[in-house]
Design a protein around this motif. Structure first.
Motif, mmCIF file in Angstrom:
data_model
loop_
_atom_site.group_PDB
_atom_site.id
_atom_site.type_symbol
_atom_site.label_atom_id
_atom_site.label_comp_id
_atom_site.label_asym_id
_atom_site.label_seq_id
_atom_site.Cartn_x
_atom_site.Cartn_y
_atom_site.Cartn_z
ATOM 1 N N MET A 1 0.860 -1.180 0.000
ATOM 2 C CA MET A 1 0.000 0.000 0.000
ATOM 3 C C MET A 1 0.900 1.235 0.000
ATOM 4 O O MET A 1 1.902 1.281 0.689
ATOM 5 C CB MET A 1 -0.901 -0.040 1.247
ATOM 6 N N ASN A 2 0.494 2.253 -0.749
ATOM 7 C CA ASN A 2 1.288 3.483 -0.792
ATOM 8 C C ASN A 2 0.580 4.608 -0.022
ATOM 9 O O ASN A 2 -0.545 4.446 0.455
ATOM 10 C CB ASN A 2 1.583 3.892 -2.236
ATOM 11 N N GLY A 3 1.259 5.741 0.096
ATOM 12 C CA GLY A 3 0.737 6.865 0.868
ATOM 13 C C GLY A 3 -0.570 7.407 0.325
ATOM 14 O O GLY A 3 -1.447 7.804 1.099
ATOM 15 N N LYS A 4 -0.723 7.448 -0.985
ATOM 16 C CA LYS A 4 -1.966 7.961 -1.573
ATOM 17 C C LYS A 4 -3.159 7.083 -1.200
ATOM 18 O O LYS A 4 -4.230 7.579 -0.879
ATOM 19 C CB LYS A 4 -1.826 8.088 -3.083
ATOM 20 N N LYS A 5 -2.957 5.777 -1.203
ATOM 21 C CA LYS A 5 -4.018 4.841 -0.815
ATOM 22 C C LYS A 5 -4.366 5.033 0.666
ATOM 23 O O LYS A 5 -5.539 5.083 1.042
ATOM 24 C CB LYS A 5 -3.564 3.404 -1.090
ATOM 25 N N VAL A 6 -3.340 5.165 1.514
ATOM 26 C CA VAL A 6 -3.557 5.410 2.946
ATOM 27 C C VAL A 6 -4.350 6.704 3.143
ATOM 28 O O VAL A 6 -5.323 6.744 3.899
ATOM 29 C CB VAL A 6 -2.211 5.466 3.703
ATOM 30 N N ALA A 7 -3.944 7.760 2.449
ATOM 31 C CA ALA A 7 -4.635 9.049 2.570
ATOM 32 C C ALA A 7 -6.094 8.924 2.144
ATOM 33 O O ALA A 7 -6.987 9.478 2.793
ATOM 34 C CB ALA A 7 -3.918 10.109 1.740
ATOM 35 N N ASN A 8 -6.357 8.201 1.065
ATOM 36 C CA ASN A 8 -7.730 8.038 0.595
ATOM 37 C C ASN A 8 -8.581 7.243 1.573
ATOM 38 O O ASN A 8 -9.741 7.587 1.819
ATOM 39 C CB ASN A 8 -7.739 7.387 -0.793
ATOM 40 N N ILE A 9 -8.013 6.191 2.163
ATOM 41 C CA ILE A 9 -8.737 5.396 3.160
ATOM 42 C C ILE A 9 -9.066 6.254 4.374
ATOM 43 O O ILE A 9 -10.211 6.290 4.841
ATOM 44 C CB ILE A 9 -7.918 4.151 3.572
ATOM 45 N N LEU A 10 -8.053 6.958 4.895
ATOM 46 C CA LEU A 10 -8.271 7.799 6.077
ATOM 47 C C LEU A 10 -9.280 8.903 5.784
ATOM 48 O O LEU A 10 -10.181 9.165 6.591
ATOM 49 C CB LEU A 10 -6.951 8.403 6.564
ATOM 50 N N THR A 11 -9.146 9.541 4.642
ATOM 51 C CA THR A 11 -10.046 10.643 4.282
ATOM 52 C C THR A 11 -11.488 10.166 4.206
ATOM 53 O O THR A 11 -12.388 10.815 4.737
ATOM 54 C CB THR A 11 -9.600 11.280 2.944
ATOM 55 N N THR A 12 -11.721 9.035 3.570
ATOM 56 C CA THR A 12 -13.081 8.491 3.457
ATOM 57 C C THR A 12 -13.682 8.250 4.836
ATOM 58 O O THR A 12 -14.818 8.656 5.115
ATOM 59 C CB THR A 12 -13.067 7.187 2.638
ATOM 60 N N LYS A 13 -12.914 7.612 5.716
ATOM 61 C CA LYS A 13 -13.417 7.317 7.065
ATOM 62 C C LYS A 13 -13.662 8.595 7.861
ATOM 63 O O LYS A 13 -14.667 8.720 8.561
ATOM 64 C CB LYS A 13 -12.449 6.395 7.810
ATOM 65 N N LEU A 14 -12.739 9.545 7.765
ATOM 66 C CA LEU A 14 -12.875 10.789 8.519
ATOM 67 C C LEU A 14 -14.072 11.604 8.036
ATOM 68 O O LEU A 14 -14.815 12.172 8.847
ATOM 69 C CB LEU A 14 -11.582 11.603 8.421
ATOM 70 N N LEU A 15 -14.284 11.664 6.733
ATOM 71 C CA LEU A 15 -15.463 12.371 6.203
ATOM 72 C C LEU A 15 -16.753 11.698 6.679
ATOM 73 O O LEU A 15 -17.707 12.386 7.048
ATOM 74 C CB LEU A 15 -15.415 12.422 4.672
ATOM 75 N N ASP A 16 -16.763 10.379 6.681
ATOM 76 C CA ASP A 16 -17.944 9.643 7.161
ATOM 77 C C ASP A 16 -18.227 9.930 8.633
ATOM 78 O O ASP A 16 -19.371 9.865 9.074
ATOM 79 C CB ASP A 16 -17.761 8.136 6.964
ATOM 80 N N MET A 17 -17.179 10.266 9.388
ATOM 81 C CA MET A 17 -17.331 10.567 10.814
ATOM 82 C C MET A 17 -17.676 12.039 11.058
ATOM 83 O O MET A 17 -17.842 12.445 12.194
ATOM 84 C CB MET A 17 -16.035 10.215 11.549
ATOM 85 N N GLY A 18 -17.737 12.837 9.991
ATOM 86 C CA GLY A 18 -18.133 14.231 10.138
ATOM 87 C C GLY A 18 -17.002 15.233 10.245
ATOM 88 O O GLY A 18 -17.236 16.411 10.523
ATOM 89 N N PHE A 19 -15.774 14.812 10.023
ATOM 90 C CA PHE A 19 -14.644 15.740 10.049
ATOM 91 C C PHE A 19 -14.631 16.592 8.781
ATOM 92 O O PHE A 19 -15.066 16.137 7.722
ATOM 93 C CB PHE A 19 -13.314 14.984 10.113
ATOM 94 N N ILE A 20 -14.115 17.801 8.911
ATOM 95 C CA ILE A 20 -13.771 18.613 7.747
ATOM 96 C C ILE A 20 -12.311 18.282 7.453
ATOM 97 O O ILE A 20 -11.451 18.403 8.333
ATOM 98 C CB ILE A 20 -13.944 20.118 8.037
ATOM 99 N N VAL A 21 -12.033 17.832 6.230
ATOM 100 C CA VAL A 21 -10.695 17.364 5.882
ATOM 101 C C VAL A 21 -10.124 18.218 4.754
ATOM 102 O O VAL A 21 -10.769 18.422 3.731
ATOM 103 C CB VAL A 21 -10.719 15.876 5.447
ATOM 104 N N HIS A 22 -8.905 18.710 4.976
ATOM 105 C CA HIS A 22 -8.134 19.409 3.945
ATOM 106 C C HIS A 22 -6.891 18.568 3.663
ATOM 107 O O HIS A 22 -6.342 17.953 4.583
ATOM 108 C CB HIS A 22 -7.699 20.789 4.426
ATOM 109 N N ARG A 23 -6.450 18.578 2.425
ATOM 110 C CA ARG A 23 -5.310 17.756 2.032
ATOM 111 C C ARG A 23 -4.277 18.593 1.279
ATOM 112 O O ARG A 23 -4.627 19.459 0.479
ATOM 113 C CB ARG A 23 -5.794 16.620 1.136
ATOM 114 N N TYR A 24 -3.024 18.271 1.554
ATOM 115 C CA TYR A 24 -1.915 18.895 0.844
ATOM 116 C C TYR A 24 -0.900 17.813 0.492
ATOM 117 O O TYR A 24 -0.452 17.076 1.373
ATOM 118 C CB TYR A 24 -1.253 19.967 1.717
ATOM 119 N N ASP A 25 -0.572 17.684 -0.771
ATOM 120 C CA ASP A 25 0.448 16.747 -1.227
ATOM 121 C C ASP A 25 1.742 17.538 -1.443
ATOM 122 O O ASP A 25 1.750 18.486 -2.228
ATOM 123 C CB ASP A 25 0.030 16.081 -2.536
ATOM 124 N N ALA A 26 2.796 17.143 -0.751
ATOM 125 C CA ALA A 26 4.082 17.841 -0.868
ATOM 126 C C ALA A 26 4.615 17.743 -2.289
ATOM 127 O O ALA A 26 4.392 16.750 -2.978
ATOM 128 C CB ALA A 26 5.083 17.246 0.116
#
Length: 137
Positions: free
Chosen positions: A1-26
């Motif tokens: 698994m790579n970082g982009k996949k990890v970020a997508n998994i975390l983002t999906t779960k966090l959005l489902d939990m009601g978080f506001i999520v911002h992302r920045y790729d270095a």
């Protein structure tokens, strides 16, 4: 698994939990940064390499991480996880948010989010909307 996949998994779960999520790729590394609730629930650094010594992030998800899980640096507690510990990351972030709401109260938490939303930082970070396709570069 790579970082982009990890970020997508975390983002999906966090959005489902009601978080506001911002992302920045270095630009210069493969690091990905997620800010949660305009930083009130801290942020997550996702990488396949150690970070720079001068920067500290509350939650760190690092590929094949085997060292200390909790590090105290500059009066900040930093938590470290491997790419295979995403459920633990979600639980820790959820606890961080609940602790802040308990400390400030829900109304103040929302007021602080509104104030932080005006930061120039969020001109660089992209807000992620639920149901949208994430970065797949």
């Amino acid at each position: 698994m790579n970082g982009k996949k990890v970020a997508n998994i975390l983002t999906t779960k966090l959005l489902d939990m009601g978080f506001i999520v911002h992302r920045y790729d270095a630009y210069s590394t493969s690091s990905i940064y997620l800010k949660l609730d305009y930083g009130l629930s801290c942020g997550i650094r996702i990488a396949d390499h150690p970070g720079k010594k001068k920067y500290s992030y509350r939650f760190n998800v690092i590929k094949d991480y085997k060292e200390s899980k909790v590090v105290y640096k500059d009066d900040l507690i930093c938590y470290f996880y491997d790419f295979n510990e995403l459920n633990e990351v979600i639980q820790a972030v959820q606890k961080e948010k609940q602790d802040k709401i308990s400390k400030y109260g829900l109304k103040n938490y929302q007021v602080y989010m509104e104030r932080e939303s005006k930061s120039d930082l969020y001109k660089r970070f992209k807000i992620i909307k639920k149901g949208k396709n994430f970065y797949e570069k």
